[in-house]
Design an enzyme around this catalytic site. Structure first.
Site, PDB file in Angstrom:
ATOM      1  N   TYR A  77       0.843  -1.198   0.000  1.00 50.03           N
ATOM      2  CA  TYR A  77       0.000   0.000   0.000  1.00 50.03           C
ATOM      3  C   TYR A  77       0.881   1.252   0.000  1.00 50.03           C
ATOM      4  CZ  TYR A  77      -3.774   3.166   1.421  1.00 50.03           C
ATOM      5  OH  TYR A  77      -4.695   4.178   1.481  1.00 50.03           O
TER       6      TYR A  77
ATOM      7  N   CYS B   5      34.052  28.354  24.357  1.00 48.40           N
ATOM      8  CA  CYS B   5      33.035  27.405  23.893  1.00 48.40           C
ATOM      9  C   CYS B   5      33.612  25.980  23.949  1.00 48.40           C
ATOM     10  CB  CYS B   5      32.631  27.762  22.469  1.00 48.40           C
ATOM     11  SG  CYS B   5      31.625  26.486  21.688  1.00 48.40           S
TER      12      CYS B   5
ATOM     13  N   CYS C 238      33.861  24.679  19.960  1.00 45.74           N
ATOM     14  CA  CYS C 238      34.781  25.216  18.952  1.00 45.74           C
ATOM     15  C   CYS C 238      35.949  25.986  19.558  1.00 45.74           C
ATOM     16  CB  CYS C 238      34.027  26.082  17.945  1.00 45.74           C
ATOM     17  SG  CYS C 238      33.502  27.656  18.625  1.00 45.74           S
TER      18      CYS C 238
END
Ligand code: IVH
Length: 695
Positions: free
Chosen positions: A45, A416, A419
């Protein structure tokens, strides 16, 4: 069927195929839904469905009025038929404290002018979705949701798929409407979410959301797949009521073959019985395999119920006693810092896994560095945590007496963690932010995740893990890359992935031909986007869906908005009620960044954004009123509530002031409810709010 070469098919051939598919799938639907005798497997289907969608995407002007694609999918609610409830589906008022049991019982006795005990049936309050099922001459004929209490949605086909609901009953009144709650077992919920996560689909916040989402599927096949269950606890329209008490009804319901909460309900004769029962249920709450959010008390004797009658909106003969937010004690193993899409550094506590009301919790948000200091949280501390509705668990308090000697203070990083760029905290801001912008992989992936989220482009098949994987493998670096994915995947026919070069997602681990097709389909379904969702998806700081809608409403087209922003022309923006200078600053800052303009420009090579069509109802009772939502809402998410209020012409504010007209309080509402009380602002419960907007 699958051998059709979509890439090279002619228009004439496509037209024939679409006709054939419409007929074939209509036949299959009748066999499945009406005759309960399907002749296609689910995957056969689905294959037809996908083929139909691919052909329609290629030749949109050939979409037929009887297309199978119109029968399923989006905009579910409005497509359900309406059912008016002959007997309204009401709800109870709430109490929160055990002491309020005494006042509830004494007010009943006072009203009835009796001094003897009144028997009260205490039943678990099931945290699911209310339904009504109508039987005529013992045959199930119609199912409905509660809706606004007067009119619900026709969910007959969906209820039929729930095996708990008998299709036929015996020895029942000729007309009998039973009412209760559809829910999902905690285990089935966890399994469903696990499966969805593996498939890259969005997961549900809690069993109630999963049950509601499953029941209101236009395609009952999906409902069936989701293992829903139900309990019956009351009745609506009945030709001949032959029971005299609530207890007797529950017995009858069980004998007719409906599941009841027998074993968990208790007939109480005194307030002390009720208090005992409440404490007992609170203790076993986490061990029961379905979510309950309180106890409901009902005067057992129907003759007394009739005498007691109704207050304006709720029965006088019953009340709901809500459980407090679920709490548990656990240990903080570590504290780490996550980086969000706007660079915000959010500390998160890694917890010793703990069961909070049947859901295993392994981490809690600590909000920001000041919050850690304020609550005095150290690594290795023992803490009380709390889970309320779909809110991320929070640390309520530290158990200082349990602090071990090796506990460590958490030093918030100034760079951070992803990074390495400087993380700066501006004056007056609680949050420290990474200055790396899109060079920071965390910010880039979070922005992509936001872009495809539910209120944004809402692309199925692009879950968080997949975005991260695609980003790290260079497959999707920016939003426009999502829409060029299919092209870059080396052309596409329904069964051809034979290109030797270029991208081949289908060859990646966890992917197959089918899942790639599904992904491309859901991406292609979103090439024509509504303006508010588009603005929201850009991920501008402070611009949630409610603000995005305000902007859309005032600027009508994206070009109008963008031109003003690029020219730093903020007069119109600042005239919008609900947008202040701080928000306007963040919006214009966003448009100052070259890479944001490029992102938008690249997107417009791939997609279209519709102009805003205002379908706000300005005649509603909350039109032009300022509404604040606080606490955990039960029947809708906060976003849904805000969207609803806005569509009724209200202004939605984040904080309470003397200009606020209504504060809608959910459970565990905190300082905002208190402030509203002090300022004498109208306070509404969620039910009262729903009642108010009913008009
Ligand atoms: S009786 C007049 N019994 O909780 C209200 N309701 O405010 C008659 N609920 O919206 C409802 N478990 O959907 C009743 N055992 C129970 C219930 C129950 C959950 C829901 C119901 C209603 C709300 C009560």
């Amino acid at each position: 069927m699958t051998n059709i070469d979509i890439k090279n098919i002619t228009e004439d051939e496509a037209k024939k195929q679409l006709k054939h598919l419409a007929e074939e799938m209509a036949k299959a639907d009748i066999a499945y839904y009406q005759k309960d005798d399907p002749y296609l497997t689910d995957s056969q289907y689905d294959e037809l469905k996908i083929l139909n969608e691919r052909l329609e995407a290629k030749f949109p002007h050939l979409i037929r009025t009887d297309s199978p694609s119109k029968k399923v999918g989006a905009a579910a609610q409005s497509k359900f038929g309406k059912v008016s409830h002959k007997v309204p589906m009401l709800s109870f008022g709430n109490i929160f404290d055990v002491d309020e049991i005494d006042s509830f019982v004494s007010s009943i006795k006072k009203f009835l002018n009796i001094s003897t005990d009144v028997s009260i049936m205490a039943e678990p309050k099931i945290d699911g979705l209310g339904f009504s099922a109508r039987y005529e001459n013992g045959i199930f004929v119609q199912g409905a949701t509660r809706g606004d209490g007067t009119t619900g949605e026709d969910i007959t086909a969906n209820l039929k798929t729930i095996s708990d609901l008998p299709p036929k009953i015996e020895n029942a009144p000729s007309v009998l409407e039973v009412r209760g709650e559809v829910y999902m077992n905690k285990n089935d919920f966890l399994e469903l979410n696990q499966r969805y996560e593996n498939e890259g689909k969005k997961i549900f916040a809690n069993p109630r959301n999963a049950a509601a989402g499953s029941l209101r599927q236009l395609d009952p096949k999906i409902t069936k797949e989701r293992k829903l269950k139900l309990f019956v606890y009351t009745w609506g329209d009945v030709s001949d009521i032959t029971w005299k008490t609530q207890e007797e009804f529950l017995e009858k319901a069980k004998n007719w073959g409906f599941p009841t909460t027998k074993g968990h309900y208790r007939l109480c004769h005194t307030p002390d019985d009720m208090k005992d029962n409440y404490k007992h249920m609170l203790e076993i709450r986490a061990d029961i395999d379905f979510d309950i959010d309180g106890i409901v008390y009902k005067v057992n004797d129907l003759a007394l119920q009739n005498r007691l009658g109704y207050l304006t909106r709720t029965p006088r003969w019953g009340i709901a006693h809500k459980f407090p937010a679920e709490q548990a004690i656990t240990k903080v193993n570590d504290i780490r810092v996550q980086v969000g899409r706007t660079g915000a550094l959010t500390p998160v506590a890694d917890l010793e896994a703990v069961n909070v009301g049947g859901v295993i919790v392994t981490h809690a948000t600590l909000h920001n560095e000041d919050e850690i200091k304020r609550k005095g949280i150290r690594i290795h501390d023992t803490v009380i945590i709390q889970r309320a509705g779909d809110v991320i668990p929070q640390v309520v308090e530290v158990l200082k007496e349990k602090r071990p000697t090796d506990s460590q203070e958490f030093i918030f990083p100034e760079r951070c963690p992803v990074c390495g760029s400087h993380a700066i905290r501006e004056e007056d801001e609680a949050v420290r932010r990474c200055t790396g912008g899109l060079t920071c992989p965390a910010q880039a992936t979070e922005r992509l995740i936001h872009f495809v989220s539910r209120d944004g482009f809402d692309i199925e098949g692009l879950g968080d893990k997949i975005i991260e994987d695609f980003y790290h493998n260079g497959i999707i670096k920016s939003p426009a890359d999502i829409f060029s994915l299919e092209k870059r995947n080396g052309g596409f026919t329904i069964d051809l992935f034979s290109n030797e070069e270029g991208l081949h997602i289908e060859r990646k681990e966890g992917w197959g031909k089918k899942s790639v097709e599904n992904l491309f389909n859901s991406i292609n379904e979103h090439r024509n986007m509504e303006l508010p969702r588009f603005i929201y998806s850009l991920g501008i700081r402070q611009v949630g869906i409610a603000t995005a809608r305000l902007i859309a409403k005032n600027y009508i087209s994206f070009n109008n908005f963008m031109n003003d922003m690029i020219n730093q022309e903020t007069t119109k923006l600042l005239e919008i009620d609900g947008i202040g200078p701080a928000m306007a600053y963040d919006i214009t800052e966003f448009f100052k960044e070259e890479h944001n303009i490029k992102t938008i420009h690249d997107l417009f090579q791939e997609i279209k954004v519709q102009d805003f069509i205002d379908n706000t109802n300005y005649d509603s009772p909350i039109s032009n009123k300022t509404v604040v939502f606080t606490g955990t809402l039960e029947k809708m998410t906060r976003n849904e509530a805000k969207a609803k209020a806005l569509s009724l012409g209200a202004k939605v504010a984040g904080s309470v002031s003397k200009n606020t007209d209504y504060v809608v309080v959910g459970s565990d509402a905190g300082s905002k409810a208190k402030k509203a009380q002090e300022l004498g602002v109208n306070i509404l419960t969620e039910d009262e709010f729903l009642e108010l907007i009913k008009g």
